[in-house]
Design a protein around this motif. Structure first.
Motif, mmCIF file in Angstrom:
data_model
loop_
_atom_site.group_PDB
_atom_site.id
_atom_site.type_symbol
_atom_site.label_atom_id
_atom_site.label_comp_id
_atom_site.label_asym_id
_atom_site.label_seq_id
_atom_site.Cartn_x
_atom_site.Cartn_y
_atom_site.Cartn_z
ATOM 1 N N GLU A 298 93.279 42.517 32.925
ATOM 2 C CA GLU A 298 92.689 41.462 33.760
ATOM 3 C C GLU A 298 93.223 40.084 33.394
ATOM 4 O O GLU A 298 93.504 39.256 34.261
ATOM 5 C CB GLU A 298 91.165 41.485 33.619
ATOM 6 C CG GLU A 298 90.465 40.445 34.489
ATOM 7 C CD GLU A 298 88.961 40.494 34.337
ATOM 8 O OE1 GLU A 298 88.267 39.661 34.948
ATOM 9 O OE2 GLU A 298 88.470 41.378 33.582
ATOM 10 N N ARG A 299 93.361 39.827 32.112
ATOM 11 C CA ARG A 299 93.778 38.511 31.652
ATOM 12 C C ARG A 299 95.079 38.519 30.859
ATOM 13 O O ARG A 299 95.518 37.472 30.408
ATOM 14 C CB ARG A 299 92.684 37.875 30.784
ATOM 15 C CG ARG A 299 91.381 37.662 31.510
ATOM 16 C CD ARG A 299 90.311 37.101 30.577
ATOM 17 N NE ARG A 299 89.060 36.883 31.268
ATOM 18 C CZ ARG A 299 88.752 35.779 31.938
ATOM 19 N NH1 ARG A 299 89.623 34.789 31.983
ATOM 20 N NH2 ARG A 299 87.604 35.647 32.569
ATOM 21 N N GLU A 300 95.685 39.693 30.661
ATOM 22 C CA GLU A 300 96.866 39.793 29.816
ATOM 23 C C GLU A 300 97.873 40.759 30.412
ATOM 24 O O GLU A 300 97.525 41.636 31.211
ATOM 25 C CB GLU A 300 96.495 40.267 28.405
ATOM 26 C CG GLU A 300 95.613 39.315 27.629
ATOM 27 C CD GLU A 300 95.215 39.884 26.269
ATOM 28 O OE1 GLU A 300 94.785 39.101 25.413
ATOM 29 O OE2 GLU A 300 95.341 41.116 26.079
ATOM 30 N N VAL B 52 99.451 35.943 28.069
ATOM 31 C CA VAL B 52 98.206 35.590 28.758
ATOM 32 C C VAL B 52 98.527 35.295 30.216
ATOM 33 O O VAL B 52 99.377 34.467 30.531
ATOM 34 C CB VAL B 52 97.547 34.359 28.105
ATOM 35 C CG1 VAL B 52 96.302 33.960 28.879
ATOM 36 C CG2 VAL B 52 97.178 34.668 26.663
ATOM 37 N N THR B 53 97.840 35.990 31.127
ATOM 38 C CA THR B 53 98.032 35.776 32.565
ATOM 39 C C THR B 53 96.819 35.167 33.209
ATOM 40 O O THR B 53 96.849 34.864 34.416
ATOM 41 C CB THR B 53 98.324 37.116 33.262
ATOM 42 O OG1 THR B 53 97.193 37.997 33.097
ATOM 43 C CG2 THR B 53 99.553 37.773 32.666
ATOM 44 N N SER B 54 95.730 34.958 32.483
ATOM 45 C CA SER B 54 94.504 34.396 33.082
ATOM 46 C C SER B 54 94.775 33.025 33.631
ATOM 47 O O SER B 54 95.281 32.139 32.951
ATOM 48 C CB SER B 54 93.407 34.296 32.009
ATOM 49 O OG SER B 54 92.235 33.706 32.543
ATOM 50 N N GLY B 55 94.494 32.829 34.927
ATOM 51 C CA GLY B 55 94.714 31.543 35.573
ATOM 52 C C GLY B 55 96.153 31.279 35.940
ATOM 53 O O GLY B 55 96.501 30.200 36.392
ATOM 54 N N GLU C 98 98.054 33.521 37.953
ATOM 55 C CA GLU C 98 98.515 34.313 39.091
ATOM 56 C C GLU C 98 99.114 33.414 40.156
ATOM 57 O O GLU C 98 98.774 32.250 40.278
ATOM 58 C CB GLU C 98 97.350 35.120 39.688
ATOM 59 C CG GLU C 98 96.957 36.341 38.870
ATOM 60 C CD GLU C 98 96.171 35.987 37.630
ATOM 61 O OE1 GLU C 98 95.828 34.803 37.492
ATOM 62 O OE2 GLU C 98 95.910 36.888 36.814
ATOM 63 N N ASN D 11 97.558 30.250 42.239
ATOM 64 C CA ASN D 11 96.546 29.485 41.515
ATOM 65 C C ASN D 11 97.102 28.156 41.097
ATOM 66 O O ASN D 11 98.260 28.010 40.881
ATOM 67 C CB ASN D 11 96.066 30.248 40.272
ATOM 68 C CG ASN D 11 95.175 31.390 40.637
ATOM 69 O OD1 ASN D 11 94.946 31.655 41.810
ATOM 70 N ND2 ASN D 11 94.667 32.097 39.626
#
Length: 404
Positions: free
Chosen positions: A332-334, A396-399, A401, A404
């Motif tokens: 989800e976030r990584e 880290v991929t949170s925020g 995508e 965004n």
């Protein structure tokens, strides 16, 4: 006219303090000379040489007003008192020298000194007015102009302090901007060095492996020799295209309108071609993606591509592996990038945290730096069963995508 006054002011400011004070003293001397040269009535005191000499004596201390403002003010007040007591010459419309000395004390002296000098000045003014006319009108006027001179001195002190603070802030900002620019240049040089290392190291490693296998293939399997030479050519063309793109970004020649050739940085979709070139150099390469596969920003995808490229380069150069597995795990976030081979293991490798002067250190340190740039981590060591070697990078991929 305004321009001429501005040029005159600039020349005065460029003159040293000594010349400025000398010019001011001459200007005041010119002002106090006026009552001696203007025709006078017969019933007024005579304008003789002794009176003029005493008047000049009360002006000369202004030359040293910046060096000893309190002493200069005291000397001027004493000279004025002696003038009143010893000669009966023409008076002055304003006490020019005394006002300038009061202004200088307010500009340069501390609060305690200003308080003492202020009390002395009030006493001197009261005695002078009492000796002259003794009227409240003269007393109030003299105190008013003296207070105005003092106020102007304090205002000038505040202005100078503000200008000094503004210059200091400007200098600090300039230093901060210079340091930031130097740091940005250093980061950019490091980024370019990583890109150049990844491109050249990978391409040259593949080409060396294929070239070493070429003579053997010519003798034993001529059909494979042709594929090896084609792989060398394809790898060289790809490296040249990527280098041309990078050099185009660095190009600074503005004498031509011709744009340098550009193309996007390689991303995750370009991994297929990368893996195919590595397969041509010998080891079997498997590729898998798990989790919620999704598009990511170009910078993050370029990092994934470079990480896999460097890890595979190390496999080709050092591992002697027969098989290598590349896996991308989307959370989800990584995003976790894992490259595992069945080669010689960590004994032939350099840890990610090793110094760059050891064999293989530059590439693995580059992997660590790329991961840190996206808030991630990089680890390397033995494979899951203790054999082979594994590089594991978490980004880290949170925020981050797309969109965004």
């Amino acid at each position: 006219m305004i321009r001429a006054w501005g040029q005159l002011g600039a020349r005065i400011r460029r003159a040293g303090p000594g010349r400025q004070d000398l010019g001011l003293t001459l200007l005041v001397q010119l002002a106090v000379t006026m009552p001696f040269v203007v025709p006078r009535s017969a019933d007024l005191p005579p304008a003789d040489g002794a009176s003029y000499a005493m008047t000049t004596l009360g002006v000369l201390p202004l030359i040293w007003r910046r060096r000893a403002p309190v002493t200069v003010l005291t000397a001027i007040l004493l000279a004025g008192g002696v003038y009143r007591l010893t000669v009966d010459g023409p008076g002055q419309p304003l006490p020019y020298a005394g006002l300038i000395a009061c202004y200088t004390v307010a500009l340069q002296c501390t609060a305690r000194v200003r308080l003492a000098v202020g009390a002395l000045t009030v006493v001197a003014v009261a005695l002078s007015v009492g000796w002259n006319t003794g009227t409240a009108r003269e007393l109030l006027f003299t105190l008013f102009v003296s207070g105005a001179a003092y106020a102007l001195g304090r205002l000038q002190h505040t202005r100078q302090a503000y200008l000094t603070a503004a210059r200091d802030r400007a200098a600090q900002l300039e230093r901060a901007n210079r340091i930031e620019a130097e740091q940005a240049a250093a980061r950019e040089r490091a980024r370019i060095a990583r890109e150049m290392h990844d491109i050249l190291s990978h391409a040259v490693s593949i080409m060396i492996v294929q070239a070493e296998a070429g003579p053997v293939a010519v003798r034993r399997a001529p059909e494979r020799a042709e594929a090896a030479f084609e792989a060398i050519a394809e790898t060289g063309r790809d490296a040249m295209a990527q280098l041309r793109t990078m050099l185009g970004v660095l190009r600074t020649d503005l004498r031509t309108d011709e744009a340098a050739p550009r193309r996007p940085q390689p991303g995750i979709e370009e991994l297929a071609g990368l893996l195919e070139r590595v397969r041509g150099s010998g080891p079997r390469v498997s590729y898998a993606r798990t989790g919620a596969v999704r598009a990511l920003p170009a910078a993050l995808e370029a990092t994934v591509h470079r990480v896999v490229q460097e890890a595979l380069t190390n496999v080709v150069k050092h591992a002697g592996a027969s098989a290598v597995a590349v896996r991308l795990d989307y959370a989800e976030r990584e995003l976790t990038v894992t490259v595992t081979d069945d080669g010689r293991g960590p004994g032939a490798r350099t840890p990610v945290s090793a110094s760059p002067d050891r064999r293989g250190g530059h590439g693995l340190i580059g992997i660590r730096e790329r991961a840190a740039a996206h808030g991630g981590t990089a680890e390397s060591g033995p494979g899951p069963d203790g054999a082979g070697f594994e590089v594991r990078v978490v980004l880290v991929t949170s925020g981050a995508e797309v969109g965004n």
